[in-house]
Design an enzyme around this catalytic site. Structure first.
Site, PDB file in Angstrom:
ATOM      1  N   GLU A 126      79.460  63.884 -33.408  1.00  0.00           N
ATOM      2  CA  GLU A 126      78.808  64.351 -32.174  1.00  0.00           C
ATOM      3  C   GLU A 126      77.915  63.263 -31.582  1.00  0.00           C
ATOM      4  O   GLU A 126      77.877  63.069 -30.368  1.00  0.00           O
ATOM      5  CB  GLU A 126      78.034  65.648 -32.445  1.00  0.00           C
ATOM      6  CG  GLU A 126      78.940  66.842 -32.756  1.00  0.00           C
ATOM      7  CD  GLU A 126      79.896  67.211 -31.610  1.00  0.00           C
ATOM      8  OE1 GLU A 126      79.462  67.305 -30.467  1.00  0.00           O
ATOM      9  OE2 GLU A 126      81.098  67.400 -31.897  1.00  0.00           O
ATOM     10  N   HIS A 131      79.333  61.920 -28.150  1.00  0.00           N
ATOM     11  CA  HIS A 131      78.607  62.509 -27.009  1.00  0.00           C
ATOM     12  C   HIS A 131      77.201  61.930 -26.838  1.00  0.00           C
ATOM     13  O   HIS A 131      76.753  61.701 -25.729  1.00  0.00           O
ATOM     14  CB  HIS A 131      78.498  64.028 -27.179  1.00  0.00           C
ATOM     15  CG  HIS A 131      79.828  64.702 -27.313  1.00  0.00           C
ATOM     16  ND1 HIS A 131      80.680  64.877 -26.253  1.00  0.00           N
ATOM     17  CD2 HIS A 131      80.458  65.237 -28.390  1.00  0.00           C
ATOM     18  CE1 HIS A 131      81.789  65.502 -26.664  1.00  0.00           C
ATOM     19  NE2 HIS A 131      81.673  65.722 -27.963  1.00  0.00           N
ATOM     20  N   HIS A 161      77.571  73.348 -31.759  1.00  0.00           N
ATOM     21  CA  HIS A 161      78.716  72.440 -31.849  1.00  0.00           C
ATOM     22  C   HIS A 161      78.246  71.055 -31.376  1.00  0.00           C
ATOM     23  O   HIS A 161      78.411  70.076 -32.075  1.00  0.00           O
ATOM     24  CB  HIS A 161      79.869  72.972 -31.000  1.00  0.00           C
ATOM     25  CG  HIS A 161      81.114  72.142 -31.056  1.00  0.00           C
ATOM     26  ND1 HIS A 161      82.351  72.601 -30.677  1.00  0.00           N
ATOM     27  CD2 HIS A 161      81.326  70.854 -31.434  1.00  0.00           C
ATOM     28  CE1 HIS A 161      83.259  71.647 -30.834  1.00  0.00           C
ATOM     29  NE2 HIS A 161      82.656  70.575 -31.283  1.00  0.00           N
TER      30      HIS A 161
HETATM   31  O1  U2P Z   1      87.477  71.727 -25.963  1.00  0.00           O
HETATM   32  C1  U2P Z   1      88.100  70.990 -26.970  1.00  0.00           C
HETATM   33  C2  U2P Z   1      87.266  69.783 -27.338  1.00  0.00           C
HETATM   34  O2  U2P Z   1      87.096  68.929 -26.202  1.00  0.00           O
HETATM   35  C3  U2P Z   1      85.804  68.319 -26.273  1.00  0.00           C
HETATM   36  N1  U2P Z   1      85.004  68.668 -25.084  1.00  0.00           N
HETATM   37  C4  U2P Z   1      85.235  69.801 -24.394  1.00  0.00           C
HETATM   38  C5  U2P Z   1      84.485  70.103 -23.270  1.00  0.00           C
HETATM   39  C6  U2P Z   1      83.484  69.226 -22.855  1.00  0.00           C
HETATM   40  O3  U2P Z   1      82.773  69.471 -21.883  1.00  0.00           O
HETATM   41  N2  U2P Z   1      83.267  68.090 -23.576  1.00  0.00           N
HETATM   42  C7  U2P Z   1      84.012  67.793 -24.682  1.00  0.00           C
HETATM   43  O4  U2P Z   1      83.789  66.770 -25.328  1.00  0.00           O
HETATM   44  C8  U2P Z   1      85.133  68.810 -27.523  1.00  0.00           C
HETATM   45  O5  U2P Z   1      85.363  67.828 -28.509  1.00  0.00           O
HETATM   46  P1  U2P Z   1      84.466  67.554 -29.792  1.00  0.00           P
HETATM   47  O6  U2P Z   1      83.057  67.295 -29.431  1.00  0.00           O
HETATM   48  O7  U2P Z   1      84.602  68.749 -30.644  1.00  0.00           O
HETATM   49  O8  U2P Z   1      85.140  66.369 -30.375  1.00  0.00           O
HETATM   50  C9  U2P Z   1      85.863  70.122 -27.772  1.00  0.00           C
HETATM   51  O9  U2P Z   1      85.832  70.545 -29.093  1.00  0.00           O
END
Ligand code: U2P
Length: 259
Positions: free
Chosen positions: A132, A136, A74
């Site tokens: 992503e 992130h 993910h």
């Molecule tokens: O858990 C639901 C969404 O919150 C984001 N998430 C969760 C935990 C974490 O440590 N960091 C984080 O970003 C995720 O978002 P996404 O990357 O999918 O946009 C996760 O899907």
């Protein structure tokens, strides 16, 4: 020279000014503070693909016999120890050309399991990988500083710890009838990974497993959170939804229609 009693208020005033500049989230000039640890978030296609209502070319659940049967990536997420995380840390528009040599591996091990484009921080909508990286990856400094490093580092960490294999070898094979003790799944990973993972469920089915790392990628425990899983969980077997199998049951749409 100013007396000691005159210097104390001056020091306090300077400290207060510094606090105002740093701000409540500990960031300087509005920037988000450096993260504490990484979480490698893995998704279980057996659970996610089961919910597929439409097929499209970007959804790996729709690859029929080539659909993923192991945990896929993910994302690699920089996180804070208080359970929050930074996101969209600086402007760096995703450029697929920068990762052209990784595309085969990314299609296989880091595919989207949904139709439609993902939201991005700076460019509106884009590929799952753009989401992503922008959300992130840009917050992974100073450990990871560019898009290529974000994807190659994540792939390498993923290859080092094969969670699907760890679970299979402990007797937790994909099944549409079995239920497994959550504690057994966690222990199997702890025995091999030497740290406690986080398990996320959708109803009783395992949807994600997260492995956590210090900044040097040594394993560490994930945060002890209230789990979304019951005591006994399932690890659903992959349900094939390729063109050949599902044309009559599931509508195929173009990626643009899925927006
Ligand atoms: O858990 C639901 C969404 O919150 C984001 N998430 C969760 C935990 C974490 O440590 N960091 C984080 O970003 C995720 O978002 P996404 O990357 O999918 O946009 C996760 O899907």
């Amino acid at each position: 020279m100013a007396s000691l009693s005159a210097q104390i208020p001056l020091c306090l005033a300077l400290m207060m000014a510094a606090c105002l500049m740093i701000g409540i989230n500990g960031s300087i000039d509005g920037a988000q503070r450096e993260f504490d640890y990484f979480a490698l978030s893995l998704q279980w296609p057996g659970t996610i693909c089961h919910k597929t209502r439409h097929c499209c070319s970007s959804n790996a659940c729709c690859r029929g016999s080539n659909s993923p049967t192991e945990f896929t990536i993910h994302g690699l997420w920089p996180d804070y120890n208080d359970g929050t995380w930074p996101s969209c840390c600086y402007r760096s528009q995703f450029d697929v050309k920068e990762i052209s040599t990784l595309l085969d591996a990314l299609e296989k091990y880091w595919p989207s399991l949904y139709c439609g484009k993902s939201s991005t921080c700076f460019s509106g909508k884009g590929l799952f990988w753009a989401h992503e990286w922008e959300k992130h990856g840009t917050c992974s400094s100073p450990v990871i500083r560019d898009e290529y490093s974000y994807f190659i580092t994540t792939l390498n960490v993923y290859f080092k710890y094969n969670v699907t294999k760890i679970l299979n070898e402990a007797g937790y094979a994909p099944s549409n009838s079995e239920r497994y003790p959550l504690g057994g799944i966690v222990s199997a990973i702890e025995n091999s990974f030497r740290a406690t993972p986080e398990v996320i469920c959708s109803k009783e089915a395992v949807e994600e497993i997260r492995l956590c790392f210090f900044k040097d990628f040594k394993p560490r425990n994930c945060l002890a959170s209230k789990t979304s899983c019951p005591k006994y969980v399932s690890l659903p077997a992959y349900v094939s939804m390729g063109r050949e199998a599902s044309e009559s049951e599931i509508a195929w749409i173009s990626d643009d229609e899925a927006l």
